[in-house]
Design a protein around this motif. Sequence first.
Motif, mmCIF file in Angstrom:
data_model
loop_
_atom_site.group_PDB
_atom_site.id
_atom_site.type_symbol
_atom_site.label_atom_id
_atom_site.label_comp_id
_atom_site.label_asym_id
_atom_site.label_seq_id
_atom_site.Cartn_x
_atom_site.Cartn_y
_atom_site.Cartn_z
ATOM 1 N N SER A 1 2.209 14.863 -16.179
ATOM 2 C CA SER A 1 0.845 14.560 -16.607
ATOM 3 C C SER A 1 0.323 13.270 -15.976
ATOM 4 C CB SER A 1 0.792 14.437 -18.117
ATOM 5 O OG SER A 1 1.655 13.409 -18.502
ATOM 6 N N GLY A 2 -0.860 13.329 -15.449
ATOM 7 C CA GLY A 2 -1.498 12.140 -14.890
ATOM 8 C C GLY A 2 -1.180 11.861 -13.437
ATOM 9 N N TYR A 3 -0.192 12.537 -12.836
ATOM 10 C CA TYR A 3 0.149 12.272 -11.435
ATOM 11 C C TYR A 3 0.013 13.558 -10.606
ATOM 12 C CZ TYR A 3 1.936 7.935 -13.245
ATOM 13 O OH TYR A 3 2.027 6.709 -13.867
ATOM 14 N N PRO A 4 -0.507 13.456 -9.400
ATOM 15 C CA PRO A 4 -0.739 14.662 -8.599
ATOM 16 C C PRO A 4 0.550 15.386 -8.189
ATOM 17 C CG PRO A 4 -1.752 12.713 -7.561
ATOM 18 C CD PRO A 4 -0.977 12.236 -8.748
ATOM 19 N N CYS A 5 1.651 14.617 -8.020
ATOM 20 C CA CYS A 5 2.950 15.180 -7.611
ATOM 21 C C CYS A 5 2.823 16.247 -6.529
ATOM 22 C CB CYS A 5 3.675 15.783 -8.812
ATOM 23 S SG CYS A 5 4.025 14.595 -10.057
ATOM 24 N N PRO A 6 2.336 15.905 -5.331
ATOM 25 C CA PRO A 6 2.221 16.904 -4.271
ATOM 26 C C PRO A 6 3.608 17.446 -3.890
ATOM 27 C CG PRO A 6 1.907 14.699 -3.397
ATOM 28 C CD PRO A 6 1.997 14.549 -4.881
ATOM 29 N N PRO A 7 3.633 18.632 -3.275
ATOM 30 C CA PRO A 7 4.941 19.265 -3.010
ATOM 31 C C PRO A 7 5.642 18.731 -1.767
ATOM 32 C CG PRO A 7 3.186 20.677 -2.289
ATOM 33 C CD PRO A 7 2.527 19.481 -2.875
ATOM 34 N N PHE A 8 5.713 17.438 -1.634
ATOM 35 C CA PHE A 8 6.485 16.871 -0.530
ATOM 36 C C PHE A 8 7.141 15.575 -0.968
ATOM 37 C CE2 PHE A 8 1.980 15.632 0.239
ATOM 38 C CZ PHE A 8 2.080 14.262 0.114
ATOM 39 N N LYS A 9 8.072 15.088 -0.121
ATOM 40 C CA LYS A 9 8.745 13.810 -0.384
ATOM 41 C C LYS A 9 8.209 12.772 0.582
ATOM 42 C CE LYS A 9 13.134 15.757 -1.714
ATOM 43 N NZ LYS A 9 14.576 15.695 -1.447
ATOM 44 N N ILE A 10 8.447 11.536 0.241
ATOM 45 C CA ILE A 10 7.993 10.468 1.142
ATOM 46 C C ILE A 10 9.185 9.616 1.571
ATOM 47 C CG2 ILE A 10 6.648 8.319 1.263
ATOM 48 C CD1 ILE A 10 4.525 9.641 -0.415
ATOM 49 N N ILE A 11 9.267 9.377 2.879
ATOM 50 C CA ILE A 11 10.292 8.455 3.386
ATOM 51 C C ILE A 11 9.568 7.232 3.941
ATOM 52 C CG2 ILE A 11 12.110 8.098 5.095
ATOM 53 C CD1 ILE A 11 12.766 11.050 4.891
ATOM 54 N N VAL A 12 9.819 6.081 3.329
ATOM 55 C CA VAL A 12 9.157 4.854 3.780
ATOM 56 C C VAL A 12 10.122 4.091 4.677
ATOM 57 C CG1 VAL A 12 8.064 2.692 3.062
ATOM 58 C CG2 VAL A 12 7.846 4.728 1.610
ATOM 59 N N THR B 1 0.839 -1.206 0.000
ATOM 60 C CA THR B 1 0.000 0.000 0.000
ATOM 61 C C THR B 1 0.870 1.252 0.000
ATOM 62 O OG1 THR B 1 -1.709 -1.180 1.215
ATOM 63 C CG2 THR B 1 -1.837 1.216 1.227
ATOM 64 N N ALA B 2 1.916 1.268 0.860
ATOM 65 C CA ALA B 2 2.784 2.446 0.942
ATOM 66 C C ALA B 2 3.449 2.717 -0.407
ATOM 67 C CB ALA B 2 3.844 2.237 2.021
ATOM 68 N N LEU B 3 3.966 1.646 -1.037
ATOM 69 C CA LEU B 3 4.654 1.840 -2.314
ATOM 70 C C LEU B 3 3.663 2.225 -3.411
ATOM 71 C CD1 LEU B 3 7.268 -1.087 -2.262
ATOM 72 C CD2 LEU B 3 7.513 1.279 -1.494
ATOM 73 N N ALA B 4 2.461 1.631 -3.349
ATOM 74 C CA ALA B 4 1.449 1.956 -4.361
ATOM 75 C C ALA B 4 1.040 3.431 -4.243
ATOM 76 C CB ALA B 4 0.240 1.045 -4.209
ATOM 77 N N ILE B 5 0.882 3.927 -2.995
ATOM 78 C CA ILE B 5 0.528 5.348 -2.806
ATOM 79 C C ILE B 5 1.621 6.227 -3.408
ATOM 80 C CG2 ILE B 5 0.254 7.188 -1.096
ATOM 81 C CD1 ILE B 5 -1.075 5.145 0.763
ATOM 82 N N ALA B 6 2.878 5.878 -3.075
ATOM 83 C CA ALA B 6 3.998 6.687 -3.566
ATOM 84 C C ALA B 6 4.051 6.685 -5.097
ATOM 85 C CB ALA B 6 5.304 6.148 -2.984
ATOM 86 N N HIS B 7 3.832 5.498 -5.697
ATOM 87 C CA HIS B 7 3.857 5.410 -7.163
ATOM 88 C C HIS B 7 2.733 6.225 -7.764
ATOM 89 C CE1 HIS B 7 7.087 2.769 -8.346
ATOM 90 N NE2 HIS B 7 6.850 2.000 -7.289
ATOM 91 N N GLN B 8 1.556 6.129 -7.143
ATOM 92 C CA GLN B 8 0.418 6.856 -7.706
ATOM 93 C C GLN B 8 0.549 8.359 -7.539
ATOM 94 O OE1 GLN B 8 -2.871 4.111 -6.298
ATOM 95 N NE2 GLN B 8 -3.856 5.265 -7.943
ATOM 96 N N LEU B 9 1.252 8.789 -6.506
ATOM 97 C CA LEU B 9 1.407 10.234 -6.293
ATOM 98 C C LEU B 9 2.432 10.845 -7.242
ATOM 99 C CD1 LEU B 9 1.378 10.629 -2.400
ATOM 100 C CD2 LEU B 9 -0.368 11.369 -4.015
ATOM 101 N N PHE B 10 3.514 10.086 -7.500
ATOM 102 C CA PHE B 10 4.626 10.710 -8.237
ATOM 103 C C PHE B 10 4.889 10.143 -9.623
ATOM 104 C CE2 PHE B 10 5.662 11.195 -3.675
ATOM 105 C CZ PHE B 10 5.499 12.563 -3.603
ATOM 106 N N GLY B 11 4.378 8.933 -9.906
ATOM 107 C CA GLY B 11 4.653 8.333 -11.216
ATOM 108 C C GLY B 11 6.102 7.904 -11.314
ATOM 109 N N PRO B 12 6.416 7.184 -12.385
ATOM 110 C CA PRO B 12 7.755 6.590 -12.468
ATOM 111 C C PRO B 12 8.882 7.613 -12.584
ATOM 112 C CG PRO B 12 6.470 6.194 -14.468
ATOM 113 C CD PRO B 12 5.539 6.826 -13.485
ATOM 114 N N GLU B 13 8.604 8.758 -13.185
ATOM 115 C CA GLU B 13 9.705 9.712 -13.422
ATOM 116 C C GLU B 13 10.225 10.355 -12.137
ATOM 117 O OE1 GLU B 13 9.376 12.585 -16.641
ATOM 118 O OE2 GLU B 13 7.909 11.192 -17.518
ATOM 119 N N LEU B 14 9.266 10.781 -11.300
ATOM 120 C CA LEU B 14 9.678 11.492 -10.085
ATOM 121 C C LEU B 14 9.926 10.568 -8.892
ATOM 122 C CD1 LEU B 14 7.561 14.741 -9.872
ATOM 123 C CD2 LEU B 14 9.980 14.481 -10.323
#
Length: 399
Positions: free
Chosen positions: A99-110, A48-61
């Motif tokens: 395009s297609g990803y919300p890319c919120p203005p923060f980073k995620i540390i898992v 779930t954590a990795l899926a959230i991160a992928h969905q927020l930033f997409g593969p590029e970011l």
Amino acid sequence: MAPILQSTQPWVEKYRPKQVKDVAHQDEVVRCPHMLFYGPPGTGKTTTALAIAHQLFGPELYKSRVLELNASDDRGINVVRTKIKDFAAVAVGTNQRKSGYPCPPFKIIVLDEADSMTEDAQFYDFTPSTTAVQNALRRTMETYSKVTRFFFICNYVSRIIEPLASRCAKFRFKPLSEEIMSSRILYISQEEGLCLDAEALSTLSSISHGDLRRAITYLQSAARLFGSSISSENLISVSGVVPAKVVEELLKACKSGNFDLANKEVNNFIAEGYPASQMLTQLFESIVEDNDLSDEQKARISKKLGEADKCLVDGADEYLQLLDVVSNTMKAFSNMPETFAYKFSVGVLGFLVWAHHMFTVGLDVDTSAYFTAATMIIAVPTGIKIFSWFDKIRFGVRF
Ligand SMILES: Nc1ncnc2c1ncn2[C@@H]1O[C@H](COP(=O)(O)OP(=O)(O)OP(=O)(O)O)[C@@H](O)[C@H]1O
């Protein structure tokens, strides 16, 4: 039919859901603050954590915005102070929306397996070290809260210090139900061209105890060994679960009160190479459901099972531990309950302590001290002796 043997990739990774919506049955969890995911293994926390991160930033970011640290990484206090801080401190660009990803203005540390973070050079000492690392994180979290979100993942939420836990939204992951597990297993079986009958499906769910990772791993091992048609027996044999018949035989030997028979069963069990800890788990399940035992007897055996389990984890000998459990189970099954011998010896001790008290009232301090020592020397061995006599009478051997 799809080829079974070609791919070497573990299915748990191949079938790790890429999207939050595909994570089975953890709906409440997937709606983001700092997060704390806790619960038993194989229920989808990391996924779930990795899926959230992928969905927020997409593969590029993803690489620049997400830092994953798990138990295999060095996560001592210095890493928290440097690596995590360095990553958290670098501000994110403002115009990185892809395009297609919300890319919120923060980073995620898992931080996976957050309950086992260690202080450098003190990894053998769980409590203070883990607490020290977690304490070091409190400041970091506060200082960089605007630009960073922490995802803590652990099995035991009680091992996360309260100041950290209270900064997070907590999500409990529950063991997956049989239906949910079955539907995911069915999906994977279809994709891999496997044939599983209803009995095999239900066996797989029940031997996995709500852990989907375990279920997928058993399925893949069985497919490798037995081909595309998988039966319930195939799954039991790859899972390391002790066949119900073996557990039954051992219990039967305990009920018979014949120590030699029970000893033989334990010897056979060890010779077959089954893990003793697995036997303890299954023995526990059988004993809890056994109608021949009273609640007190069940409680006594369960306590013994718990002690033996701890000893096994500490590296004790499997044969001896199992024999100890079996001998205690024999006692519990025997007609003369252990409580009688126990109560009798405790009663003798109690009487002597009471007599000591009555005699020493009014004696001066020195005489009283001599009397106390004499009582302890007589009373304690007497109680123990009586206790062991009862054991000898009943089994011809003292356990
Ligand atoms: N809820 C789920 N939905 C779909 N697949 C799942 C789910 N839970 C587990 N899985 C499968 O099990 C594998 C392991 O899951 P994951 O790593 O997320 O477990 P975890 O809860 O983090 O366990 P641990 O506490 O051992 O780290 C995944 O790759 C996936 O294939």
